[in-house]
Design an enzyme around this catalytic site. Structure first.
Site, PDB file in Angstrom:
ATOM      1  N   SER A 101       0.807  -1.219   0.000  1.00 37.20           N
ATOM      2  CA  SER A 101       0.000   0.000   0.000  1.00 37.20           C
ATOM      3  C   SER A 101       0.839   1.267   0.000  1.00 37.20           C
ATOM      4  CB  SER A 101      -0.941   0.007   1.215  1.00 37.20           C
ATOM      5  OG  SER A 101      -0.180  -0.136   2.414  1.00 37.20           O
ATOM      6  N   ASP A 107      -2.589   6.432  11.667  1.00 34.69           N
ATOM      7  CA  ASP A 107      -1.773   5.899  10.569  1.00 34.69           C
ATOM      8  C   ASP A 107      -0.481   6.701  10.508  1.00 34.69           C
ATOM      9  OD1 ASP A 107      -0.589   5.000   8.276  1.00 34.69           O
ATOM     10  OD2 ASP A 107      -2.314   5.350   6.960  1.00 34.69           O
ATOM     11  N   HIS A 125       1.657   5.384   6.234  1.00 33.46           N
ATOM     12  CA  HIS A 125       1.379   5.970   4.937  1.00 33.46           C
ATOM     13  C   HIS A 125       1.607   7.480   4.976  1.00 33.46           C
ATOM     14  CE1 HIS A 125      -0.977   2.154   5.019  1.00 33.46           C
ATOM     15  NE2 HIS A 125      -0.504   2.061   3.778  1.00 33.46           N
TER      16      HIS A 125
END
Length: 613
Positions: free
Chosen positions: A335, A578, A581
């Site tokens: 990802s 998060d 990312h």
């Protein structure tokens, strides 16, 4: 003889003296002697009057003939008669038949003979300076008729028609100096020999003198051509010079990039960033759309990556699209590679006029949960694709007792989708984060080769085997003459107080790390990767982003990873963050700028290889 001499201004008693002398000389012996003496005296006087010595300083000789230049019409008639007598005795001279010709200084008149010499007189008469000639250091010039097409009879050649003199042309002795041209740096003295053959000076440009001889006037049309050609050639040389300069600058930039380590540098504030406006790209996943999700600070978008040894060119979307025209660019990995893929789509889409010609091949608008995605740039016949393969090797299942299955990771098989992208023009691989999860990091009853499942295998050794499998597939299936292969390294995480699944946080971070001593240790898995890459047959460009991302603890979505929180997330929103990312626009844009620099270098190297014999 009397008619020829009565105009000579040497006194008014000459006739009376001669009559007295004749009365004395009565004998036949003395009479011829007297006539001879008289003839000699008159001839000598005329000779001295018209051809004085260059050393003479007698004002009488000078004043006699300078006064004739400004006399009345009777003086002009007198001059014409004397000129006829002089021409009878001295044939090899050039004289003017136009009484309106500009006056010359005495030195110019004296030099009308075949004797080769220069005069340093730089002060022509005011009339000459104002109307006809430019002042030059040397004034050895012969009058030429402006109304005749005849060349003096003593000339055996004329200057070539294409040669144009910037100064008045000389019939016998001419030293050429041009003050308004770069050619003035080279002084040419053109001295004719006694036979009067001219050596034409090669000087470009229009002459200010309109009283040129016919041999030069005949080149008036050519003169204009020469002037235009000269100007055009100068303009062309200037343009070529600018092109050469731009080429040299571009070569210097490219050479500096070749020698540069793109990944050793620092983040610098640059208000001209980001490369696209926040909110302008509706293709960004909610997970990365931090501003839309309520993040209040925006300074994290205004940093540029600056290597120590060079300056990365700002990513020009139009030029990158031209570089990618007709190609397939594929991302393969986890990802974080999806993060980079979406960043590139937004950058390139921002450079396209008709946004409707940029679309996902299957019409999808959400990019999680599927094995692959492909964005098409119709105007460029170009696609940028994503294949989800977080380990680069296959996730597997084996059957155990009681007909149950368990998940394993086949370290000896590359991802299932590999056949779909092996012919792509550019492929960017990555793996890393999924090797930190509990199952992979513990390595118990999880890793498999063939039919054998290891009871326990060290994660670093498992990673080495998986990367070795990938490298062998690359060497066996990729044509390096057609495809560029990149491997993007590990992207740093910044969880504080826990991990991604245990309450780790980073929402308080709003500025990058400045001091390198606070950076983490280089990941051991990336050292394993470097060793494997070193022994591959296929060239793989390693994008070592670990250090550059470690500075950017401020760039993660943190708590702004989504808008719609679950009931559990609403109870403790700070617990679910998060810090792996990256927000978009943000850090992955810099990775794509590095990719852009690599493509420019590839084009530059290909062009130079084609120039070689």
């Amino acid at each position: 003889m009397a008619d020829a001499t009565k105009y000579i201004p040497i006194g008014g008693t000459l006739n009376s003296d001669l009559k007295s002398l004749f009365s004395i000389l009565k004998t036949r012996k003395t009479l011829p002697l007297a006539y001879a003496f008289m003839f000699t005296f008159v001839a000598f006087t005329v000779f001295l009057a018209f051809c004085p010595s260059p050393n003479t300083s007698s004002p009488w000789f000078t004043n006699v003939f300078t006064s004739t230049a400004t006399a009345t019409s009777s003086a002009s008639s007198y001059k014409s008669q004397l000129s006829s007598i002089f021409s009878f005795f001295f044939h090899n001279t050039t004289s003017s038949s136009n009484s309106s010709s500009p006056s010359f200084p005495p030195s110019a008149t004296r030099d009308s003979t075949n004797t080769s010499r220069s005069s340093n007189n730089t002060s022509p008469s005011p009339q000459t300076s104002a109307k006809t000639f430019k002042t030059t250091p040397f004034e050895n010039q012969t009058q030429a008729s402006p109304t005749t097409n005849k060349i003096p009879s003593n000339h055996t050649a004329k200057p070539p028609a294409h040669v144009v003199s910037k100064e008045p042309s000389s019939g016998n002795n001419h030293t050429q100096v041009s003050r308004t041209s770069d050619e003035a740096k080279t002084l040419k003295k053109t001295n004719q020999s006694s036979n009067g053959v001219a050596s034409a000076p090669k000087v470009s440009g229009a002459s200010p003198n309109q009283n040129l001889s016919s041999s030069v006037k005949g080149g008036d049309t050519e003169k204009g051509v020469v002037r235009r050609n000269h100007t055009a050639s100068l303009a062309k040389e200037q343009n070529n010079g600018n092109d050469d300069k731009d080429s040299r600058v571009n070569d210097e930039v490219m050479e500096s990039l070749i020698k540069c380590n793109f990944f050793d540098g620092e983040w610098v504030k640059d208000d001209s960033y980001p490369l696209y406006e926040p909110g302008s790209c509706n293709l960004i996943d909610e997970q990365f759309n931090c501003i839309q999700n309520g993040r209040p600070d925006k300074d994290y978008q205004k940093y540029k990556w600056k290597p120590k040894g060079c300056s990365l060119p700002r990513l020009d979307g139009h030029r990158m699209l031209d570089l990618l025209r007709g190609k397939r660019l594929v991302f393969v990995g986890d990802s974080i590679n999806r993060n980079m893929w979406e960043s590139l789509i937004c950058i390139l889409r921002n450079a396209v006029k008709d946004k409707s010609n940029v679309y996902e091949a299957d019409g999808r608008v959400h990019f999680r949960g599927e094995a692959s995605y492909s964005f098409v740039f119709k105007d460029y016949n170009f696609s940028v694709e994503l294949f989800v393969s977080p380990f680069l090797v296959q996730e597997w299942e084996v059957q155990v007792k009681n007909e149950t299955k368990k998940e394993t990771l086949r370290l000896d098989l590359v991802g299932k989708s590999s056949d779909q992208y092996k012919n792509a023009d550019i492929i960017i691989f990555n793996t890393g984060h999924w090797w930190t999860h509990d199952k992979t990091s513990k390595g118990k009853d999880y890793y498999q080769e063939g039919s054998h499942v290891y009871d326990e295998l060290n994660v670093l050794e498992a990673f080495r085997r998986a990367i070795t499998t990938w490298s062998r597939w690359i060497d066996a299936n990729i044509d390096p003459s057609k495809s560029m292969i990149f491997f993007r390294g590990y992207s740093a995480s910044h969880f504080s107080g826990g991990q991604w699944n245990s309450g780790g946080q980073c929402d308080s971070e709003t500025v990058p790390i400045k001091n390198e001593k606070y950076l983490k240790e280089y990941p051991p898995k990336m050292r394993v990767l470097e060793k494997v890459l070193k022994y591959m047959k296929t060239r793989v460009t390693y994008m070592n982003v670990t250090k550059m991302t470690d500075f950017r603890k401020d760039g993660h979505p943190s708590r702004y990873r989504k808008q719609n929180l679950s009931s559990e997330e609403r109870k403790s929103p700070l617990r679910y963050q998060d810090c792996s990312h990256w927000c978009l626009p943000g850090v992955p844009d810099a990775w794509n700028e590095i990719l852009y620099a690599e493509l420019l270098l590839k084009q530059y190297q290909n062009q130079h290889q084609q120039k070689r014999p």
